[in-house]
Design a protein around this motif. Structure first.
Motif, short mmCIF file in Angstrom:
data_model
loop_
_atom_site.label_atom_id
_atom_site.label_comp_id
_atom_site.label_asym_id
_atom_site.label_seq_id
_atom_site.Cartn_x
_atom_site.Cartn_y
_atom_site.Cartn_z
N TYR A 176 -3.02 9.76 -0.09
CA TYR A 176 -1.79 8.51 0.65
C TYR A 176 -1.70 7.00 0.46
O TYR A 176 -0.74 6.32 0.10
CB TYR A 176 -1.32 8.32 2.56
N VAL A 177 -2.83 6.26 0.28
CA VAL A 177 -3.15 4.77 -0.05
C VAL A 177 -2.81 4.70 -0.71
O VAL A 177 -1.92 3.74 -1.30
CB VAL A 177 -4.75 4.16 0.68
N LEU A 178 -3.71 5.37 -2.14
CA LEU A 178 -3.51 5.69 -4.06
C LEU A 178 -1.97 5.42 -3.50
O LEU A 178 -0.87 4.02 -4.78
CB LEU A 178 -4.37 6.50 -4.20
N GLU A 179 -1.01 6.48 -2.71
CA GLU A 179 0.57 6.24 -3.36
C GLU A 179 1.44 5.54 -3.21
O GLU A 179 2.24 4.24 -3.90
CB GLU A 179 0.67 7.54 -3.07
N ILE A 180 0.54 3.96 -1.74
CA ILE A 180 1.86 3.92 -1.33
C ILE A 180 0.89 1.69 -1.97
O ILE A 180 1.83 1.48 -1.70
CB ILE A 180 1.96 3.72 0.48
N MET A 181 -0.04 1.73 -2.01
CA MET A 181 -1.10 0.09 -2.28
C MET A 181 -0.47 -0.17 -3.46
O MET A 181 -0.67 0.72 -4.28
CB MET A 181 -2.39 0.67 -2.35
N LYS A 182 0.57 -1.28 -3.39
CA LYS A 182 0.63 -1.64 -4.80
C LYS A 182 0.12 -3.33 -4.92
O LYS A 182 -0.32 -3.08 -6.39
CB LYS A 182 2.61 -2.61 -4.33
N ASP A 183 -1.09 -3.66 -4.63
CA ASP A 183 -1.63 -5.13 -4.52
C ASP A 183 -2.71 -3.99 -5.82
O ASP A 183 -3.51 -3.32 -4.86
CB ASP A 183 -2.38 -5.45 -3.09
N SER A 184 -3.43 -4.58 -6.62
CA SER A 184 -4.46 -3.59 -7.62
C SER A 184 -5.69 -4.17 -7.64
O SER A 184 -6.22 -3.12 -7.30
CB SER A 184 -3.89 -4.48 -8.56
N ASP A 202 5.21 9.99 6.91
CA ASP A 202 4.12 9.37 6.63
C ASP A 202 4.08 8.49 7.59
O ASP A 202 2.62 7.95 8.16
CB ASP A 202 5.87 7.71 6.64
N LEU A 203 4.88 8.97 9.29
CA LEU A 203 4.55 8.86 10.43
C LEU A 203 3.25 9.43 10.96
O LEU A 203 2.27 8.83 11.48
CB LEU A 203 5.63 9.26 11.55
N MET A 204 2.94 10.46 9.96
CA MET A 204 1.47 11.33 9.95
C MET A 204 0.36 10.48 9.66
O MET A 204 -0.58 10.56 10.32
CB MET A 204 2.05 12.46 9.82
N LEU A 240 -2.90 -3.07 4.74
CA LEU A 240 -2.62 -1.52 4.08
C LEU A 240 -1.19 -1.16 4.67
O LEU A 240 0.14 -0.34 4.99
CB LEU A 240 -3.39 -0.83 4.42
N PHE A 241 -0.34 -1.72 5.88
CA PHE A 241 0.14 -1.85 7.36
C PHE A 241 1.05 -2.12 7.00
O PHE A 241 2.70 -1.28 6.63
CB PHE A 241 -0.42 -2.34 8.26
N ILE A 242 1.51 -3.07 6.30
CA ILE A 242 2.72 -3.91 5.33
C ILE A 242 3.20 -3.10 3.96
O ILE A 242 4.08 -2.56 3.75
CB ILE A 242 1.76 -5.04 4.82
N ALA A 243 2.27 -2.41 3.63
CA ALA A 243 2.43 -1.26 2.41
C ALA A 243 3.26 0.77 3.47
O ALA A 243 4.01 0.54 2.31
CB ALA A 243 0.96 -1.34 1.99
N ALA A 244 2.52 0.18 3.66
CA ALA A 244 2.87 1.79 4.91
C ALA A 244 4.63 1.37 5.60
O ALA A 244 5.08 2.87 4.90
CB ALA A 244 2.21 2.21 5.64
N LEU A 245 4.78 0.50 5.81
CA LEU A 245 6.15 -0.34 6.70
C LEU A 245 7.21 0.05 5.67
O LEU A 245 7.85 0.56 5.44
CB LEU A 245 5.62 -1.33 7.34
N LYS A 246 6.73 -0.61 3.98
CA LYS A 246 7.83 -0.35 3.27
C LYS A 246 7.59 0.73 2.42
O LYS A 246 9.02 0.86 2.75
CB LYS A 246 7.04 -1.10 2.44
N HIS A 247 6.51 1.54 2.83
CA HIS A 247 7.55 2.92 2.25
C HIS A 247 7.63 3.49 3.39
O HIS A 247 8.52 4.70 2.88
CB HIS A 247 5.58 3.96 2.30
N LEU A 248 7.46 3.66 4.66
CA LEU A 248 8.02 4.00 5.62
C LEU A 248 10.46 3.88 5.44
O LEU A 248 10.33 4.73 5.38
CB LEU A 248 7.57 3.84 6.86
N TYR A 249 10.36 2.65 4.95
CA TYR A 249 11.36 2.14 5.10
C TYR A 249 12.61 2.66 3.91
O TYR A 249 13.63 2.70 4.23
CB TYR A 249 11.13 0.70 5.14
#
Length: 200
Positions: free
Chosen positions: A19-27, A75-77, A55-64
């Motif tokens: 999940y982290v590898l999928e959402i994280m955009k910062d290399s 995403d919430l899970m 990570l929280f910001i990346a997750a938030l963007k993905h959720l939106y």
């Protein structure tokens, strides 16, 4: 049928990492997580405030960007398994308020269950609140009970109906308890014959 909440909560290290590898955009942060071979390293990385915030910001963007309830549920899970900060708790509160403004069905409940602090209440208390405060329909209450493997409660809700035309719900109840299923069918047949007598 979807998995119940307890089984959904059992998220593996591999699932979290993917999940982290999928959402994280910062290399550079992505490389840090990609290099984690054990859960201990992964958790240690999460304790870094800067990394956790990124990570929280990346997750938030993905959720939106989610397109439907299934994606939102996933995403919430995952976010539940990673975050417990005040910002996340506030976000869950906001989403809950928005979702409970509309009619709650099984679809909405599958998202809502990640917003409710289950550890503070029993499932029967939660379903009672959904029924009385949020006006969830009886059949949807029964479906939610079956989803959470609470078939005795589902039976109690189904007893309140004059009949149930949802064959999938009845089949599911039958798979849990043949006794409850047969008792329910007898109950519906009695109701039907009583209504027939009353209308003649």
């Amino acid at each position: 049928m979807k998995k119940n909440y307890q089984r959904q909560e059992m998220i593996t290290f591999v699932q979290k990492k993917n999940y982290v590898l999928e959402i994280m955009k910062d290399s550079s942060t992505l490389d840090l997580f990609a290099g984690c071979l054990r859960e201990k390293e992964f958790n240690h990385l999460l304790q870094d405030q800067k990394v956790d915030h990124q990570l929280f910001i990346a997750a938030l963007k993905h959720l939106y960007r989610v397109q439907n309830f299934d994606e939102m549920e996933y995403d919430l899970m995952m976010m539940n398994s990673l975050f417990s900060n005040q910002d996340y708790l506030k976000l869950k509160e906001d989403i809950f308020k928005k979702l409970t403004k509309k009619t709650i069905t099984l679809k909405e409940y599958c998202v809502i269950r990640y917003l409710i602090p289950f550890e503070n209440m029993s499932f029967s208390q939660i379903i009672s609140i959904l029924e009385h405060q949020y006006h969830v329909e009886i059949l949807d209450c029964a479906k939610i009970c079956l989803l959470e493997d609470e078939y005795h409660l589902a039976y109690q809700y189904l007893l309140q109906l004059n009949h149930c035309q949802d064959a999938a719900v009845l089949d599911l109840l039958c798979s849990y308890s043949m006794k409850d299923y047969l008792s329910l069918i007898r109950h519906y047949n009695r109701k039907k014959s009583y209504q027939f007598v009353m209308s003649h």
